[in-house]
Scaffold this motif. Structure first.
Motif, PDB file in Angstrom:
ATOM      1  N   ILE A  84      46.425  51.114  47.520  1.00 37.23           N
ATOM      2  CA  ILE A  84      45.494  50.795  46.442  1.00 37.23           C
ATOM      3  C   ILE A  84      45.300  49.289  46.441  1.00 37.23           C
ATOM      4  CG2 ILE A  84      45.052  50.968  43.974  1.00 37.23           C
ATOM      5  CD1 ILE A  84      47.030  53.298  43.895  1.00 37.23           C
ATOM      6  N   LEU A  85      44.067  48.867  46.596  1.00 34.88           N
ATOM      7  CA  LEU A  85      43.770  47.437  46.704  1.00 34.88           C
ATOM      8  C   LEU A  85      42.746  47.015  45.664  1.00 34.88           C
ATOM      9  CD1 LEU A  85      43.407  47.063  50.580  1.00 34.88           C
ATOM     10  CD2 LEU A  85      45.404  46.522  49.212  1.00 34.88           C
ATOM     11  N   VAL A  86      42.885  45.788  45.227  1.00 33.80           N
ATOM     12  CA  VAL A  86      41.860  45.130  44.413  1.00 33.80           C
ATOM     13  C   VAL A  86      41.454  43.869  45.150  1.00 33.80           C
ATOM     14  CG1 VAL A  86      41.428  43.848  42.288  1.00 33.80           C
ATOM     15  CG2 VAL A  86      42.567  46.059  42.192  1.00 33.80           C
ATOM     16  N   ARG A  87      40.181  43.760  45.395  1.00 30.39           N
ATOM     17  CA  ARG A  87      39.663  42.602  46.119  1.00 30.39           C
ATOM     18  C   ARG A  87      38.539  41.963  45.330  1.00 30.39           C
ATOM     19  NH1 ARG A  87      39.606  44.253  52.511  1.00 30.39           N
ATOM     20  NH2 ARG A  87      41.804  43.802  52.842  1.00 30.39           N
ATOM     21  N   GLY A  88      38.199  40.767  45.720  1.00 31.83           N
ATOM     22  CA  GLY A  88      37.093  40.120  45.044  1.00 31.83           C
ATOM     23  C   GLY A  88      36.992  38.659  45.390  1.00 31.83           C
ATOM     24  N   ARG A  89      36.226  37.978  44.568  1.00 35.57           N
ATOM     25  CA  ARG A  89      35.958  36.563  44.773  1.00 35.57           C
ATOM     26  C   ARG A  89      35.918  35.892  43.408  1.00 35.57           C
ATOM     27  NH1 ARG A  89      30.795  33.729  46.148  1.00 35.57           N
ATOM     28  NH2 ARG A  89      31.334  31.807  47.228  1.00 35.57           N
ATOM     29  N   VAL A  90      36.532  34.728  43.287  1.00 32.96           N
ATOM     30  CA  VAL A  90      36.586  33.989  42.028  1.00 32.96           C
ATOM     31  C   VAL A  90      35.678  32.771  42.144  1.00 32.96           C
ATOM     32  CG1 VAL A  90      38.091  32.957  40.298  1.00 32.96           C
ATOM     33  CG2 VAL A  90      38.990  34.715  41.827  1.00 32.96           C
ATOM     34  N   VAL A  91      34.673  32.704  41.297  1.00 36.57           N
ATOM     35  CA  VAL A  91      33.699  31.607  41.351  1.00 36.57           C
ATOM     36  C   VAL A  91      33.404  31.124  39.934  1.00 36.57           C
ATOM     37  CG1 VAL A  91      32.621  32.424  43.482  1.00 36.57           C
ATOM     38  CG2 VAL A  91      31.727  33.185  41.275  1.00 36.57           C
ATOM     39  N   ALA A  92      32.854  29.915  39.851  1.00 39.87           N
ATOM     40  CA  ALA A  92      32.491  29.342  38.565  1.00 39.87           C
ATOM     41  C   ALA A  92      31.314  30.090  37.952  1.00 39.87           C
ATOM     42  CB  ALA A  92      32.144  27.863  38.729  1.00 39.87           C
ATOM     43  N   LEU A 110      36.710  29.163  43.376  1.00 36.41           N
ATOM     44  CA  LEU A 110      38.036  28.675  42.983  1.00 36.41           C
ATOM     45  C   LEU A 110      38.890  28.641  44.239  1.00 36.41           C
ATOM     46  CD1 LEU A 110      40.308  27.887  41.055  1.00 36.41           C
ATOM     47  CD2 LEU A 110      40.623  30.318  40.554  1.00 36.41           C
ATOM     48  N   ARG A 111      39.007  27.496  44.854  1.00 40.86           N
ATOM     49  CA  ARG A 111      39.694  27.354  46.129  1.00 40.86           C
ATOM     50  C   ARG A 111      41.198  27.179  45.917  1.00 40.86           C
ATOM     51  NH1 ARG A 111      34.778  24.080  47.685  1.00 40.86           N
ATOM     52  NH2 ARG A 111      33.638  25.429  49.125  1.00 40.86           N
ATOM     53  N   VAL A 115      34.710  37.843  40.064  1.00 39.91           N
ATOM     54  CA  VAL A 115      35.370  37.204  38.924  1.00 39.91           C
ATOM     55  C   VAL A 115      34.687  35.873  38.617  1.00 39.91           C
ATOM     56  CG1 VAL A 115      37.548  36.331  38.015  1.00 39.91           C
ATOM     57  CG2 VAL A 115      37.544  38.307  39.549  1.00 39.91           C
ATOM     58  N   LYS A 116      34.305  35.685  37.362  1.00 40.39           N
ATOM     59  CA  LYS A 116      33.711  34.429  36.913  1.00 40.39           C
ATOM     60  C   LYS A 116      34.741  33.660  36.081  1.00 40.39           C
ATOM     61  CE  LYS A 116      29.643  35.750  38.471  1.00 40.39           C
ATOM     62  NZ  LYS A 116      29.022  35.158  39.668  1.00 40.39           N
ATOM     63  N   VAL A 117      34.834  32.354  36.303  1.00 43.32           N
ATOM     64  CA  VAL A 117      35.729  31.504  35.521  1.00 43.32           C
ATOM     65  C   VAL A 117      34.922  30.370  34.898  1.00 43.32           C
ATOM     66  CG1 VAL A 117      37.801  32.042  36.852  1.00 43.32           C
ATOM     67  CG2 VAL A 117      36.339  30.171  37.587  1.00 43.32           C
ATOM     68  N   MET A 118      35.391  29.895  33.755  1.00 42.83           N
ATOM     69  CA  MET A 118      34.709  28.825  33.037  1.00 42.83           C
ATOM     70  C   MET A 118      35.222  27.470  33.507  1.00 42.83           C
ATOM     71  SD  MET A 118      32.439  29.954  30.898  1.00 42.83           S
ATOM     72  CE  MET A 118      32.249  28.552  29.805  1.00 42.83           C
ATOM     73  N   ARG A 119      34.278  26.578  33.704  1.00 45.98           N
ATOM     74  CA  ARG A 119      34.640  25.214  34.076  1.00 45.98           C
ATOM     75  C   ARG A 119      35.213  24.494  32.853  1.00 45.98           C
ATOM     76  NH1 ARG A 119      33.117  22.612  38.439  1.00 45.98           N
ATOM     77  NH2 ARG A 119      31.477  24.160  38.807  1.00 45.98           N
ATOM     78  N   LYS A 120      36.329  23.780  33.053  1.00 45.62           N
ATOM     79  CA  LYS A 120      36.974  23.078  31.957  1.00 45.62           C
ATOM     80  C   LYS A 120      36.125  21.885  31.519  1.00 45.62           C
ATOM     81  CE  LYS A 120      41.406  22.673  32.039  1.00 45.62           C
ATOM     82  NZ  LYS A 120      42.795  22.253  32.358  1.00 45.62           N
ATOM     83  N   ALA A 176      32.679  36.007  32.306  1.00 41.87           N
ATOM     84  CA  ALA A 176      33.891  35.187  32.345  1.00 41.87           C
ATOM     85  C   ALA A 176      34.859  35.546  31.231  1.00 41.87           C
ATOM     86  CB  ALA A 176      33.520  33.704  32.254  1.00 41.87           C
ATOM     87  N   THR A 177      34.588  36.612  30.501  1.00 39.24           N
ATOM     88  CA  THR A 177      35.456  37.009  29.393  1.00 39.24           C
ATOM     89  C   THR A 177      36.858  37.316  29.888  1.00 39.24           C
ATOM     90  OG1 THR A 177      33.552  38.029  28.331  1.00 39.24           O
ATOM     91  CG2 THR A 177      35.718  38.598  27.481  1.00 39.24           C
ATOM     92  N   PRO A 178      37.878  36.612  29.414  1.00 43.69           N
ATOM     93  CA  PRO A 178      39.244  36.928  29.822  1.00 43.69           C
ATOM     94  C   PRO A 178      39.746  38.198  29.127  1.00 43.69           C
ATOM     95  CG  PRO A 178      39.034  34.658  29.079  1.00 43.69           C
ATOM     96  CD  PRO A 178      37.819  35.390  28.625  1.00 43.69           C
ATOM     97  N   GLY A 179      40.755  38.834  29.721  1.00 41.56           N
ATOM     98  CA  GLY A 179      41.306  40.048  29.145  1.00 41.56           C
ATOM     99  C   GLY A 179      40.271  41.150  29.098  1.00 41.56           C
ATOM    100  N   ASP A 180      40.504  42.144  28.251  1.00 34.79           N
ATOM    101  CA  ASP A 180      39.510  43.205  28.078  1.00 34.79           C
ATOM    102  C   ASP A 180      39.153  43.401  26.608  1.00 34.79           C
ATOM    103  OD1 ASP A 180      41.918  44.235  27.324  1.00 34.79           O
ATOM    104  OD2 ASP A 180      41.886  45.979  28.638  1.00 34.79           O
TER     105      ASP A 180
END
Length: 1127
Positions: free
Chosen positions: A424-432, A439-440, A502-507, A571-575
């Motif tokens: 069972i795998l989870v894959r993806g990409r994390v970007v702004a 996100l390197r 995956v979307k992340v928020m820029r600080k 970019a919502t964290p959690g669920d």
């Protein structure tokens, strides 16, 4: 019994330069989890499958280093061959005689002496392998400390029962002399026991005491070592580390026969540790006195009426939590029906079965359900071996397609056998979220454990343990460009990889504030809009991790996820869930989230704060009923659950500043909190107006029930109930993701029964990084296409994203979340279901109302002789003719074919066994694909055509070089073959003769050649992911790129010229008009000649080729005898 497993073959180096190096370290770098930690054996062969020992070459091998061959060590000036290697992993199963328990240890001390506590004793499992478990429990518990504690409201006492103990509380302090010098070694005692030293101050004068309860006066006494008159300055800080319960071990599904026994296990953590467990059967609490349970529930002498759902609830002083539900099936007789169920396989378009117009054939399949097998021990938390209904016997049938026959392996008998457990795998990409910057090299955490790092492009891969119920992942940017982002991922328990974007928020850039002054930081600064709220920090509120008050400038960074900006929803964290007092997980509706990062003026040390105020402007709350229920929450990064920080109170305040010239009275909600660690905070309300939305995904826009896609991630964004902002008419309030199964997906959403448009939703679908297309809503609303009948469709107001602007993408739809009226028959059949009707939603038939997505793959067809569902890896069957020979690893191979011609052309690959004695001349499968137009090159298209990879078959014994025939449709002639590919095939005989220009034949290469040869090979634990990556590289014409635009001049293997046929003679209708007698006489002669033709054995047979185009072309069905194969 010892069961070992060989990995697939690895070839990461070619024998150029100094030699051939298959280093284990390099293999692990490229293939990661595909190589076990400690291999027990290794095998090396050349790419021509000659064992290393038979080559006569000097080679070296080591289980720690790998395999290598050095050119200068070879005799007679020879060069090393091209080798590939595989490794044998340790045994998966070892007989239970290799494990036993040590004697029980002594009982430990009671956790308390009053108020009720526990004491434990333990024993150790002596075992020869980590794969083996001892039968029984490693820990026993006894209740103790039942004496009532003194004092009022004291729940627990210390060992001598003289004071209260508050588990999870910590008292911090610092002792300084009158001149500010730290007092080292000072004795710290409690006032009621001054002779008992609790701790001493360290070399910085600091101390801490656990278990001290919060009170106005803390009874602590400080005594310095030197008996001299000193004036001691002391301050105290209290810190609460109490944590709500969280389940770390859930009960699992079990199947048993009547009269057997079963154990369900449950374990929760928290501070304090949960001390009460309750077990429920179908929602009814089980009597503790009857079933004698604690964390584990054991049922003996099972009866059929005990079938049903079981779950536990764990409780502590801080709250409760419920586990997931496990299903127990109690059977009276044999648990797996031997007769296979119906399973229709779609046939090729040119396969017309005599006497029927059906394009499907019943291949049969076994139900993917668990059954009761023979267990070595039946009281484990997780059964040592899982048993499922699977294929017991298959037979080869011949499908009569009229002009030819098609072989197929059909299931004739099912039986109970060991389940195949795919990875069972989870894959993806994390970007702004703002500009897609990856996100390197970000750190990936599961709880407190760091489990990996994102790649240069932000990519990541996580292997999920089979017993995982809730996957909580924390992405941390070591460079601090992005805020820490916690995600709760959905995954497919039937195996394979699920892709997440995956979307992340820029600080936010930090601003300097003075810690000794009152500071106000605004939340949500959108141009032309008022802030949603503000954080008010009183003077002297900042402190260091030790509790020492910080004085000086503070670098403050506050990042706000503004619900008025819909691009931040992903970019919502959690669920966005919390746990109520009964342990139920319930949804929240957000009015904004913020992340704070306070540091000292050197930007190194992270600072905390004392009590600060969070103010929410009520003008932004569009639902007045939400105002009294508003709370302040914080996200637990370990559990992904939102925890309550404080309530809100009303106040009137004068608001101004922040660039606004006018000061005005506003109504605010004020909440108080302390910032103790780097967490995300949330302005939320619990919402009880809930529904489920039914969504299905399909292989094509035909929306056939037999062509549903599993493993598709469906995202639903709840939108603001009504317009209210000039910058964005509808703000978002919640983000949810669900993965489709064999019967679609049911997504939780907020809904309203009074106003159809009180809540709206924006829905998207993603599979392997590819966006699926939603059913169209223009040029007119068609209920048969959308999947929802009238008049409910008008009430829902379905609109695809391009409804008003055709230039927009077609990958989403928007609906009103109108709660169904139970008294209106038209609204009782979906696609929106009341919250209490989840089972009805999940079990809804295919013809019930639902929303639809489909994959944009026109004119694509796949046929496997051994049927296999790529969306369900448990459907794999071990057979020599299986397209995928290994259910743990899937190797996808594609060849790039260029078409010179004005029209797009169908291209087919026919894939036979080539060199393996068990499959030689037998069909593996067929692949059809239409070429894709090159947008930048006129009269040119290209096709990325899948073919059967060469390699080991399912028994991992002998390699088969698959025999491949590439056949374009219509008036096509081969005009080019990649020179490197031709050279490779010549050097790796037998070489097939390609005398016919309308077809290309080859024995597929064993090596993963790459774009220079026009061959694209990708190996992955999921077949769809492997194919998606390979197709992306093929479109791009590179070995490491990815594109959805066809580049027809890059990375080609074959080129065909397919000119459009010109009409050079009169049509039959024209000839009948001009000369009817001569035309009829010629037709009679042609018919007599056609009737006398005889088709000789071994020659090519001419049949009609399928095409959705109006082209009257033909294809040659290549039989193995006519392929010119030389052995």
């Amino acid at each position: 019994i010892r069961v070992t497993e060989w990995t697939s073959w690895f070839n990461i180096d070619h024998p150029g330069g100094n030699g051939d190096y298959e280093r284990l370290e390099a293999i692990r770098f490229y293939y990661r989890e595909r190589v076990c930690a400690r291999p027990t054996a290794m095998e090396a062969r050349t790419t021509d499958w000659v064992p290393a020992a038979d080559t006569g070459e000097v080679v070296h091998s080591s289980l720690e280093k790998g395999f290598w061959c050095i050119n200068k060590e070879q005799p007679y000036g020879r060069l090393c061959s091209n080798y590939h290697v595989r490794f044998q992993c340790p045994p998966d199963e070892i007989s239970e005689v290799d494990s036993n328990w040590s004697p029980w240890g002594p009982w430990g001390a009671c956790s308390v002496t009053c108020g009720g506590g526990r004491r434990l004793r333990r024993r150790r499992c002596n075992r020869s392998s980590n794969k083996v478990q001892c039968a029984g429990r490693p820990v026993e518990m006894q209740k103790c400390g039942k004496v009532q504690c003194p004092g009022n409201g004291c729940r627990r006492g210390n060992k001598d029962c003289s004071r209260c103990v508050c588990e999870g509380h910590m008292l911090y302090g610092e002792v300084l002399s009158l001149t500010g010098v730290p007092v080292v070694g000072a004795r710290v005692t409690l006032a009621h026991k001054p002779k008992l030293i609790r701790t001493r101050t360290d070399n910085k004068g600091r101390f801490r005491l656990p278990g001290i309860c919060s009170s106005d006066e803390t009874p602590v006494t400080i005594k310095p070592l030197l008996q001299r008159q000193v004036n001691v300055y002391m301050y105290l800080k209290k810190k609460t580390t109490r944590k709500k319960p969280y389940v770390v071990k859930h009960p699992e599904d079990k199947v048993r026969y009547e009269g057997q026994r079963v154990t369900f296990c449950c374990k929760a953590t928290g501070t304090p540790i949960p001390n009460k467990y309750y077990w429920y059967h179908n929602g009814t609490l089980l009597d503790r006195n009857v079933y004698k349970y604690e964390e584990d529930l054991t049922l003996r002498n099972l009866k059929p009426e005990q079938t049903g759902e079981y779950h536990c609830k764990a409780s502590s002083d801080t709250g409760s939590i419920k586990s997931s539900r496990a299903f127990l099936t109690v059977l009276r007789k044999y648990s797996c029906i031997s007769t296979p169920e119906k399973y229709l396989i779609k046939l090729p378009e040119d396969c017309v079965q005599p006497g029927t117009t059906s394009k499907f054939y019943n291949a049969g399949r076994c139900p993917h359900s668990k059954c009761a097998g023979s267990l070595d021990f039946d009281l484990r938390c997780r059964d040592g071996t899982a048993f499922c209904c699977g294929v017991k016997h298959m037979e080869t049938q011949a499908i009569d397609c009229g002009s030819y026959s098609l072989p197929i392996r059909t299931v004739t008998e099912c039986g109970c056998q060991k389940c195949m457990e795919p990875k069972i795998l989870v894959r993806g990409r994390v970007v702004a979220a703002d500009n897609g910057e990856p996100l390197r090299f970000g750190h990936i955490y599961l709880g407190k454990e760091r489990v990996g790092t994102t790649g240069y492009q932000g990519s990541f891969t996580l292997q999920v343990s089979p017993d995982t119920e809730r996957l909580v992942v924390n992405f941390v940017d070591s460079l601090q460009k992005f805020i820490d982002t916690v995600k709760v991922f959905v995954f497919d328990k039937k195996g394979g990889a699920v892709y997440h974007d995956v979307k992340v928020m820029r600080k936010q850039q930090p601003v300097d504030i003075n810690s000794t002054e009152l500071n106000t930081i605004y939340l949500g600064e959108i141009e032309g809009e008022d802030p949603i709220g503000q954080i008010v920090i009183p003077p002297n509120s900042f402190h260091k991790s030790t509790g020492e008050v910080y004085e000086g400038m503070v670098k403050a960074s506050v990042t706000f996820l503004d619900p008025r900006n819909i691009t931040t929803a992903a970019a919502t964290p959690g669920d966005l869930n919390f746990v109520d007092n009964e342990g139920e997980m319930l949804p929240l509706r957000t009015y904004g989230m913020f992340s704070v990062d306070f540091r000292d003026e050197t930007n190194r040390e992270v600072l905390g704060t004392g009590a600060v105020q969070v103010m929410l402007d009520t003008q932004h709350v569009k639902m007045p009923e939400h105002i009294p229920k508003m709370k302040l929450w914080s996200l637990n990064p370990d559990t992904g659950i939102w925890e309550e920080e404080s309530d809100f109170d009303h106040t009137q305040a004068t608001d101004g500043g922040n660039g606004r010239s006018k000061r005005e009275e506003r109504t605010f909600l004020i909440g108080n909190m302390e910032i103790r660690e780097r967490r995300l905070f949330n302005l939320d309300v619990p919402e009880d107006r809930r529904c489920y939305v039914k969504v299905r995904a399909y292989m094509s826009e035909k929306f056939l029930p037999t062509e549903q896609l599993e493993g598709v991630v469906i995202n639903l964004i709840n939108l603001e109930p009504k317009p209210g902002y000039t910058s964005n008419p509808r703000a978002w309030g919640r983000f949810d993701s669900v993965i489709t199964g064999p019967n679609g997906a049911c997504l939780p959403a907020f809904c309203d029964a009074q106003r159809p448009d009180a809540y709206t939703a924006y829905v998207t679908a993603l599979m392997g990084g590819e966006e699926l297309e939603a059913a169209p809503s223009t040029p007119k609303m068609n209920p048969n296409i959308i999947g929802v009948s009238q008049p409910y469709l008008d009430k829902i107001d379905y609109q695809r994203s391009d409804h008003d602007d055709p230039a927009l993408k077609k990958t989403a739809f928007k609906i009103n979340l109108a709660k169904p009226n139970p008294n209106n028959f038209d609204e009782t059949n979906g696609p929106i279901y009341p919250y209490q009707s989840l089972i009805a939603c999940e079990n809804a038939p295919a013809d019930a109302n639902h929303f639809r997505f489909f994959r944009v793959e026109k004119d694509k067809y796949e046929y496997n002789v051994v049927p296999f569902q790529e969306s369900d890896l448990t459907s794999w069957t071990g057979d020599y003719l299986s397209w995928w020979p290994n259910p743990q690893e899937f190797r996808a191979c594609y060849i790039k074919v260029k078409i010179n011609g004005p029209t797009e052309v169908m291209v087919r690959s026919r894939n036979f066994g080539g060199t393996h004695p068990a499959t030689r001349g037998q069909l593996y499968g067929i692949r059809d694909i239409r070429s894709t137009r090159d947008m930048y090159s006129p009269n040119t298209s290209a096709a990325c055509l899948e073919f059967k990879c060469s390699g080991m078959l399912y028994d991992q014994d002998i390699v088969d070089r698959s025999l491949i025939a590439v056949i374009p449709q219509g008036n096509c002639r081969r005009v080019g073959i990649n020179s490197l590919l031709q050279e490779y095939l010549t050097k790796h005989p037998p070489l097939l003769q390609n005398n016919e220009t309308h077809v290309f034949k080859m024995l597929a290469p064993v090596d993963p050649l790459g774009h220079n040869y026009g061959i694209y090979t990708v190996t992955d634990q999921n077949p769809r992911i492997a194919k998606e990556i390979a197709i992306g590289r093929c479109f791009d014409g590179t070995s490491d790129g990815f594109s959805r635009e066809m580049k027809s001049d890059s990375g080609l293997a074959l080129t065909f010229s397919c000119p459009e046929r010109t009409i050079t003679r009169e049509s039959l209708f024209q000839r009948l008009q001009t000369n009817p007698g001569q035309t009829l006489a010629q037709m009679a002669r042609d018919m007599r000649q056609a009737g006398g033709l005889q088709v000789t054995r071994g020659t090519a047979q001419v049949i009609a080729y399928p095409s959705s185009l109006q082209s009257r072309t033909q294809e040659y069905l290549l039989c193995p005898q006519s392929l010119g194969l030389k052995y």
